[in-house]
Scaffold this motif. Structure first.
Motif, PDB file in Angstrom:
ATOM      1  N   PHE A   1       0.833  -1.203   0.000  1.00  0.00           N
ATOM      2  CA  PHE A   1       0.000   0.000   0.000  1.00  0.00           C
ATOM      3  C   PHE A   1       0.869   1.255   0.000  1.00  0.00           C
ATOM      4  O   PHE A   1       0.579   2.216  -0.720  1.00  0.00           O
TER       5      PHE A   1
ATOM      6  N   ASP B  64       2.142   1.737  -3.406  1.00  0.00           N
ATOM      7  CA  ASP B  64       1.089   2.308  -4.250  1.00  0.00           C
ATOM      8  C   ASP B  64       1.001   3.816  -4.081  1.00  0.00           C
ATOM      9  O   ASP B  64       0.884   4.555  -5.056  1.00  0.00           O
ATOM     10  N   VAL B  65       1.070   4.269  -2.847  1.00  0.00           N
ATOM     11  CA  VAL B  65       0.990   5.700  -2.563  1.00  0.00           C
ATOM     12  C   VAL B  65       2.220   6.429  -3.109  1.00  0.00           C
ATOM     13  O   VAL B  65       2.106   7.482  -3.741  1.00  0.00           O
TER      14      VAL B  65
ATOM     15  N   THR C  77       0.330   4.471  -8.261  1.00  0.00           N
ATOM     16  CA  THR C  77      -0.486   3.508  -8.995  1.00  0.00           C
ATOM     17  C   THR C  77      -1.869   3.429  -8.356  1.00  0.00           C
ATOM     18  O   THR C  77      -2.139   4.074  -7.339  1.00  0.00           O
ATOM     19  N   VAL C  78      -2.730   2.637  -8.959  1.00  0.00           N
ATOM     20  CA  VAL C  78      -4.064   2.427  -8.406  1.00  0.00           C
ATOM     21  C   VAL C  78      -3.905   1.825  -7.016  1.00  0.00           C
ATOM     22  O   VAL C  78      -3.178   0.844  -6.835  1.00  0.00           O
ATOM     23  N   LEU C  79      -4.571   2.422  -6.029  1.00  0.00           N
ATOM     24  CA  LEU C  79      -4.408   1.961  -4.652  1.00  0.00           C
ATOM     25  C   LEU C  79      -4.858   0.519  -4.486  1.00  0.00           C
ATOM     26  O   LEU C  79      -5.941   0.142  -4.924  1.00  0.00           O
ATOM     27  N   GLY C  80      -4.006  -0.264  -3.895  1.00  0.00           N
ATOM     28  CA  GLY C  80      -4.319  -1.640  -3.589  1.00  0.00           C
ATOM     29  C   GLY C  80      -3.749  -2.657  -4.549  1.00  0.00           C
ATOM     30  O   GLY C  80      -3.746  -3.844  -4.250  1.00  0.00           O
TER      31      GLY C  80
ATOM     32  N   ASN D  56      -0.495  -3.101  -5.751  1.00  0.00           N
ATOM     33  CA  ASN D  56       0.718  -3.692  -5.190  1.00  0.00           C
ATOM     34  C   ASN D  56       0.438  -4.346  -3.846  1.00  0.00           C
ATOM     35  O   ASN D  56       1.046  -5.370  -3.517  1.00  0.00           O
ATOM     36  N   ALA D  57      -0.456  -3.761  -3.065  1.00  0.00           N
ATOM     37  CA  ALA D  57      -0.789  -4.346  -1.761  1.00  0.00           C
ATOM     38  C   ALA D  57      -1.377  -5.741  -1.929  1.00  0.00           C
ATOM     39  O   ALA D  57      -0.984  -6.679  -1.230  1.00  0.00           O
TER      40      ALA D  57
END
Length: 160
Positions: free
Chosen positions: A62, A65-66, A70-73, A75-76
């Protein structure tokens, strides 16, 4: 050093890997940048699977991502899935030689990049190029050095 202070070294190494992931590089070198946070997560998930696992992977993903924008979530989710399988098989992977571990890490990295591509293609319509796979090669190549460095830190500060 207290036991709780020693765990800060784990989190410090993860923060340092996030910094390495966002350091500006020339375009040609950027294609070959290994996935530093994922490689460091691999090590800690293999070494301390009950302290660094899916939750830590989600938070690091996360934060990536921040930081990257990138779109949040994305990579998380990918980090959580990859580290789940790494943690589930940590006893087997730890018994492999460093070369075999590099190959296993390369497979995990390839799955990670394919998963990220698939989500990106679904969300934004990007097209697959072979450039997506260069970090797999460089990640497998730097794994022995990451393993050696973090193992040395873990043993020197008695992190367990």
């Amino acid at each position: 050093m207290e036991k709780s202070h020693r765990l800060y070294l784990v989190y410090l190494s993860l923060m340092f890997s996030l910094v390495l992931a966002v350091v500006p590089l020339p375009a040609m070198v950027k294609l070959f940048r290994p996935d530093w946070p994922l490689l460091v997560l691999f090590y800690w998930a293999l070494a301390l699977p009950f302290r660094v696992s899916i939750g830590t992977a989600f938070v690091v993903g996360f934060l990536l991502d921040v930081l990257v924008g990138t779109v949040l979530g994305v990579n998380a989710l990918a980090y959580s899935i990859i580290i789940y399988f790494c943690s589930a098989h940590h006893l087997k992977i730890r018994n492999f030689s460093i070369l075999q571990q590099s190959l296993v890490i390369a497979l995990f990295l390839a799955f990670y990049h394919y998963f990220i591509f698939w989500l990106s293609h679904f969300l934004t319509g990007v097209v697959f190029t072979m450039a997506y796979l260069w970090p797999v090669v460089t990640g497998a190549a730097v794994w022995p050095w990451i393993f050696w460095l973090l193992r040395r830190i873990r043993r020197q500060f008695k992190i367990h």
